[in-house]
Scaffold this motif. Structure first.
Motif, PDB file in Angstrom:
ATOM      1  N   LEU A  86       0.847  -1.198   0.000  1.00  0.00           N
ATOM      2  CA  LEU A  86       0.000   0.000   0.000  1.00  0.00           C
ATOM      3  C   LEU A  86       0.880   1.244   0.000  1.00  0.00           C
ATOM      4  O   LEU A  86       1.878   1.309   0.720  1.00  0.00           O
ATOM      5  CB  LEU A  86      -0.890   0.045   1.244  1.00  0.00           C
ATOM      6  N   GLU A 120      -5.916   3.132   1.384  1.00  0.00           N
ATOM      7  CA  GLU A 120      -6.445   2.590   2.627  1.00  0.00           C
ATOM      8  C   GLU A 120      -7.530   1.581   2.287  1.00  0.00           C
ATOM      9  O   GLU A 120      -8.041   1.551   1.159  1.00  0.00           O
ATOM     10  CB  GLU A 120      -6.993   3.690   3.541  1.00  0.00           C
ATOM     11  N   ASP A 148      -0.499  -0.333  11.123  1.00  0.00           N
ATOM     12  CA  ASP A 148       0.332   0.214  10.045  1.00  0.00           C
ATOM     13  C   ASP A 148       1.653  -0.538   9.927  1.00  0.00           C
ATOM     14  O   ASP A 148       2.018  -1.338  10.773  1.00  0.00           O
ATOM     15  CB  ASP A 148       0.614   1.695  10.305  1.00  0.00           C
ATOM     16  N   VAL A 187       0.814  -4.493   6.609  1.00  0.00           N
ATOM     17  CA  VAL A 187      -0.391  -4.053   7.309  1.00  0.00           C
ATOM     18  C   VAL A 187      -1.157  -5.296   7.764  1.00  0.00           C
ATOM     19  O   VAL A 187      -1.368  -6.217   6.970  1.00  0.00           O
ATOM     20  CB  VAL A 187      -1.270  -3.202   6.377  1.00  0.00           C
ATOM     21  N   ARG A 205      -6.858   7.707  -2.345  1.00  0.00           N
ATOM     22  CA  ARG A 205      -7.229   9.118  -2.109  1.00  0.00           C
ATOM     23  C   ARG A 205      -6.621   9.990  -3.190  1.00  0.00           C
ATOM     24  O   ARG A 205      -5.424   9.879  -3.506  1.00  0.00           O
ATOM     25  CB  ARG A 205      -6.708   9.544  -0.733  1.00  0.00           C
ATOM     26  N   THR A 255      -7.569   2.623  12.966  1.00  0.00           N
ATOM     27  CA  THR A 255      -6.166   2.482  12.581  1.00  0.00           C
ATOM     28  C   THR A 255      -5.336   3.335  13.540  1.00  0.00           C
ATOM     29  O   THR A 255      -5.909   4.092  14.336  1.00  0.00           O
ATOM     30  CB  THR A 255      -5.925   2.953  11.139  1.00  0.00           C
ATOM     31  N   ARG A 273      -3.827   5.909  12.713  1.00  0.00           N
ATOM     32  CA  ARG A 273      -3.826   7.300  12.255  1.00  0.00           C
ATOM     33  C   ARG A 273      -5.208   7.921  12.237  1.00  0.00           C
ATOM     34  O   ARG A 273      -5.349   9.146  12.374  1.00  0.00           O
ATOM     35  CB  ARG A 273      -3.235   7.373  10.844  1.00  0.00           C
ATOM     36  N   TYR A 274      -6.213   7.147  12.062  1.00  0.00           N
ATOM     37  CA  TYR A 274      -7.553   7.710  11.972  1.00  0.00           C
ATOM     38  C   TYR A 274      -8.566   6.667  12.424  1.00  0.00           C
ATOM     39  O   TYR A 274      -8.276   5.481  12.545  1.00  0.00           O
ATOM     40  CB  TYR A 274      -7.871   8.172  10.546  1.00  0.00           C
ATOM     41  N   ARG A 321     -15.505  10.714  10.280  1.00  0.00           N
ATOM     42  CA  ARG A 321     -14.069  10.446  10.328  1.00  0.00           C
ATOM     43  C   ARG A 321     -13.430  11.313  11.408  1.00  0.00           C
ATOM     44  O   ARG A 321     -13.767  12.487  11.575  1.00  0.00           O
ATOM     45  CB  ARG A 321     -13.429  10.779   8.997  1.00  0.00           C
TER      46      ARG A 321
END
Lengths: 692, 184
Positions: free
Chosen positions: A142, A147, A172, A176, A207, A256, A258-259, A314
């Motif tokens: 990735l 994602e 991560d 992954v 993205r 995750t 990160r988010y 989010r």
């Protein structure tokens, strides 16, 4: 006072009366140094057998001699050198139970791999439980703009019920990893267990600016995946909350480092109106601390359906090491293009799933090809060491000797035996330590002769029926508080199984008007199981009492296990017993176990049954009590008998008011029960010559 | 004899000391074990075993400590292990949930919903569906009336851990009682 307290007090007082008295039973057990809790009441399941063994340890490190004072069977095989010395020390594997209610389920190794758009995804394993379904993936390749989206999982031909949310927790790194858990009831044709087909779709998103677009879909098609019915409840999740009649649901969540993104759906006050979430925030928590709150970063409305609103919300905050739960707060709804608002707060939470324990299990059917195995997650705790010193197995039981070092005072040892395929072995289980040797543990497993289907998680075959036993011993050092981490140790076992000598004497003895048939004995070097049938003195629960003994050669012991096989008065029993079919159609047949075996030479076996013993009813009729009291009074003994009834049941018990000097309470109780007619004297003494 | 005399007697091997302890604590112990195991015979078996274990290990008991917390902790632990061994999967049927939902009372906390014998029964039924661990913390908190601080000290763990565990158990109980927050 809390009303939960009231409820518990009410139930406790209703079902456990003040007059209950355990002292006679406790005193009797101390009197006979009885560590076997042979419940006199009719039981159709095995209970835990406590075996206290006296051992003497040699001082040399290389060789230890164990003397099993109360278990001549194990003593004899040890002296004969039939134990397999292992002296294997396992490194501890600490499996922190961050979700204390997580139930272990059988994981099916998959190992299917796909590559799309430069990303290689591997479906590592799946674990389907009746209330919870889990799978784990790994992926590499990735880039920073990629994602995964929320997996979609379906079961062709099966409609899961009572959906309660799902979580996809990703880690991560160049590799992954991700674990998906959904909470719903999975039953094909409303049946527990069984096998289902499973389809998994995991979108790969890319993205571009602020937009995320799907660029690939990883699809896995699995056939005949076993569904396991676990014990206990697994996972902890607040799926929905209703405030003032409006419900908000946490449909699914991606977590995750990160988010975090959650799909939240909610009732709208009136059909046709477009309401949106006014604000939302999240907070991760660990075992001892809670993190900072993070507000929502972005909200994407999802098409409304069925009069509900849905949004993907989010947050620019992800999980950290040590986090065990995620709290989501929804703060208000607002009518789109309007000032109208609903000032309610909904709070939802999800237990994080990274540390749910999952065990090994058989591979899948022909639709998938397992290619490799995924090791379980492991951590170490250097203070705790468990050494497997020796193992012994015969067709009746398996015994292991363990040494545990570094164990905290408030911890306990428990063990579980599985076969080579990972199925639990259904067995009664005993554990004891020699006097003065608290670090030494002797564990004995006496497998049930009844087979259980794999859907129940038990081994489908008799584990000690082959010449070799191959399996795994899992030892857990747990903390008594039930909260702190358990430490697990795993030993692979591969030992010879000494066969049984089967004897069918078909002897019939009559004493005091009662016929007793000794039907069959299964004798191994360490243990004897026998099947015996008899006509009962009356249609009540007549048992062969703890006073029965079995002598083989010089060794004589009391029974350490008892099981009801059949009783024509109750039309019940444990069901088909593969080891035994009674030749009698009336009366009772029981199975007894004695910790003594043959000595591999011709010798005499003597089974002595002094009496039959009737189990105590909950309440003894008053006229019987009065008659017994009169008999006792003539011997200088006065007993009050208390009975009570209540909504939750009733019971009774004796209170000794007066007894002759020097007479123990146990002696008084025996006289009392004899006066009630609860003993039917024999004796029945069977003598058999055996020649292994 | 009083409790301290009973313990001292038992340490000397005098079984009458154990009889005093049995008389003093058996009812509370059996009730506690029963609330965790939901099986009165099993509860009695568990408590018998714990008394016997106490008898065997009384030599290591520090007379300066209070006996009851030490003993009741063993009861809770033994009951929990026994309940876990005999735990079975209780399907949460949709019609049961509907029935509980129908009984729904709009209250702010689960405690205020429990106000009657009928409610007591519903609590009892809901407790049956909890895992043995969750049942045990509910019993410690609401039947033995231990504070979270006491539970933390007793369990030698952080108050936050106790709080988290209790919260999970309450949430589960709340959902089974059909309150406004339904949970899995």
């Amino acid at each position: 006072m809390s009303n939960i307290h009231s409820a518990l007090e009410y139930i406790a007082r209703r079902d456990v009366p003040e007059e209950i008295n355990l002292w006679p039973q406790i005193a009797a057990r101390i009197e006979r140094k009885d560590t076997v809790n042979m419940n006199p009441k009719l039981k159709l399941v095995w209970t835990v057998v406590l075996v206290v063994l006296g051992l003497v340890l040699a001082t040399t490190a290389a060789y230890a001699v164990y003397r099993y004072f109360a278990d001549p069977g194990l003593q004899a095989v040890n002296e004969a050198g039939m134990f397999t010395d292992i002296n294997s020390t396992a490194q501890p594997t600490v499996l922190p139970i961050q979700t204390p209610d997580a139930a272990s389920g059988a994981a099916t190794v998959v190992g299917l791999e796909q590559t799309q758009n430069g990303v290689t995804m591997r479906l590592e394993w799946v674990s389907l439980l009746d209330p919870r379904q889990i799978f784990e993936i790994s992926a590499q390749g990735l880039d920073a703009q990629m994602e995964f989206g929320m997996p979609q999982v379906t079961y062709p031909g099966v409609t899961p019920q009572q959906y309660g949310g799902a979580i996809f927790s990703l880690n991560d790194g160049p590799l992954v990893t991700g674990r998906y858990v959904s909470y719903q009831i999975l039953r094909k044709d409303d049946q527990f267990g069984g096998q289902v087909d499973m389809q998994i779709d995991i979108p790969l998103l890319q993205r571009t600016g602020d937009e995320l677009a799907q660029v690939a879909n990883f699809h896995f098609d699995l056939k005949d995946v076993q569904v396991v019915v676990p014990n206990g409840w697994g996972g902890s999740n607040a799926y929905s909350m209703r405030v003032n009649g409006l419900e908000v649901r946490q449909v699914h969540t991606i977590v995750t480092p990160r988010y975090t993104e959650a799909r939240l759906c909610y009732d709208v006050p009136a059909a046709g109106q477009s309401w949106v979430i006014r604000d939302a925030s999240i907070q991760f928590s660990g075992q001892q601390t809670s993190g900072e709150t993070a507000s929502m970063q972005r909200l994407t409305q999802v098409a409304d359906h069925e009069g509900q609103g849905c949004a993907d919300v989010r947050f620019a905050k992800g999980k950290s090491p040590g986090n065990i739960s995620l709290n989501i707060t929804v703060n208000g709804l607002v009518l789109d293009n309007s000032q109208e608002q609903i000032d309610s707060t909904w709070q939802l939470y999800t237990g994080l799933v990274d540390d749910i324990q999952v065990a090994r299990a058989p591979n899948l059917g022909p639709a998938s090809t397992p290619t490799s195995e995924t090791p379980l997650e492991a951590q170490t705790n250097g203070d705790l060491t468990v050494t497997l010193l020796s193992v012994y197995a015969d067709a009746n039981r398996l015994a292991v000797t363990l040494r545990v070092e570094g164990k905290a005072p408030d911890s306990y040892v428990s063990a579980n035996l599985t076969d080579a395929e990972g199925y639990d072995i259904n067995s009664s289980y005993g554990m004891g330590s020699p006097e003065g040797q608290p670090n030494l543990y002797i564990l004995t497993f006496v497998p049930e002769d009844m087979s259980h289907s794999a859907a129940q998680g038990f081994s489908p075959k008799a584990p000690l029926a082959e010449r070799h036993f191959e399996g795994k011993l899992d030892v857990t050092i747990g903390m008594m508080d039930g909260i702190q981490s358990d430490t697990a140790f795993h030993f692979d076992l591969n030992v010879p199984v000494y066969p049984a000598l089967i004897v069918e004497p078909k002897q019939i003895l009559t004493a005091n008007g009662i016929e007793m048939h000794l039907e069959k004995l299964k004798i191994t070097p360490s243990y004897t199981r026998l099947y015996i049938c008899y006509k009962k003195p009356s249609p009540n629960d007549w048992m062969i009492g703890a006073s029965s003994t079995l002598q083989i050669g010089p060794d004589e012991v009391h029974a350490d296990s008892y099981g009801l096989v059949a009783d024509s008065d109750y039309n019940t029993g444990k069901g088909p017993d593969p080891d035994f079919v009674s030749s009698t159609r009336t009366g009772r047949c029981v199975k007894l176990g004695y910790p003594v075996g043959h000595h591999n030479r011709p010798e005499t076996l003597t089974l002595t049954i002094p009496e039959l013993e009737q189990s105590l009813p909950e309440v003894i009729p008053d006229d019987q009590v009065k008659k017994a009291q009169a008999e006792m009074s003539a011997q200088g003994i006065e007993i009050d008998y208390v009975t009570f009834t209540g909504n939750g049941g009733g019971g009774g018990g004796p209170n000794i008011k007066k007894k002759p000097a020097g007479m123990s309470d146990q002696e008084v109780m025996r006289l009392f029960y004899a006066a009630l007619g609860y003993y039917h004297p024999g004796p029945w003494v069977f003598t058999i010559n055996i020649n292994p | 004899m009083d409790e301290q005399q009973a313990i001292l007697a038992l340490k000397r091997g005098d079984i009458s000391g154990l009889e005093v302890l049995v008389t003093n604590y058996q009812v509370k112990a059996i009730r506690t074990a029963y609330l965790i195991t939901h099986d009165s015979q099993l509860a009695q078996d568990v408590v018998q075993d714990v008394f016997l274990q106490a008898y065997r290990s009384i030599g290591r008991f520090d007379i300066r400590r209070r006996f009851e917390p030490w003993f009741m902790r063993s009861v809770v632990h033994a009951a929990l292990k026994a309940a876990q061994k005999t735990a079975r999967q209780i399907p949460v049927e949709s019609e049961n949930e509907a029935g509980l939902q129908g009984w729904l009372i709009a209250q702010e906390s689960v405690e205020r919903q429990v106000e009657s014998a009928e409610a007591h029964e519903k609590v009892w039924e809901a407790m049956d569906v909890l895992s043995p661990r969750q049942r045990a913390v509910i019993v410690q908190r609401y039947f033995l009336e231990m504070s979270e601080k006491e539970m933390a000290e007793e369990l030698e763990t952080a108050p936050g851990t106790v709080k988290w565990l209790l919260n999970a158990a309450r949430e589960h109980l709340r959902s089974l009682l059909g309150s406004e927050r339904s949970a899995r």
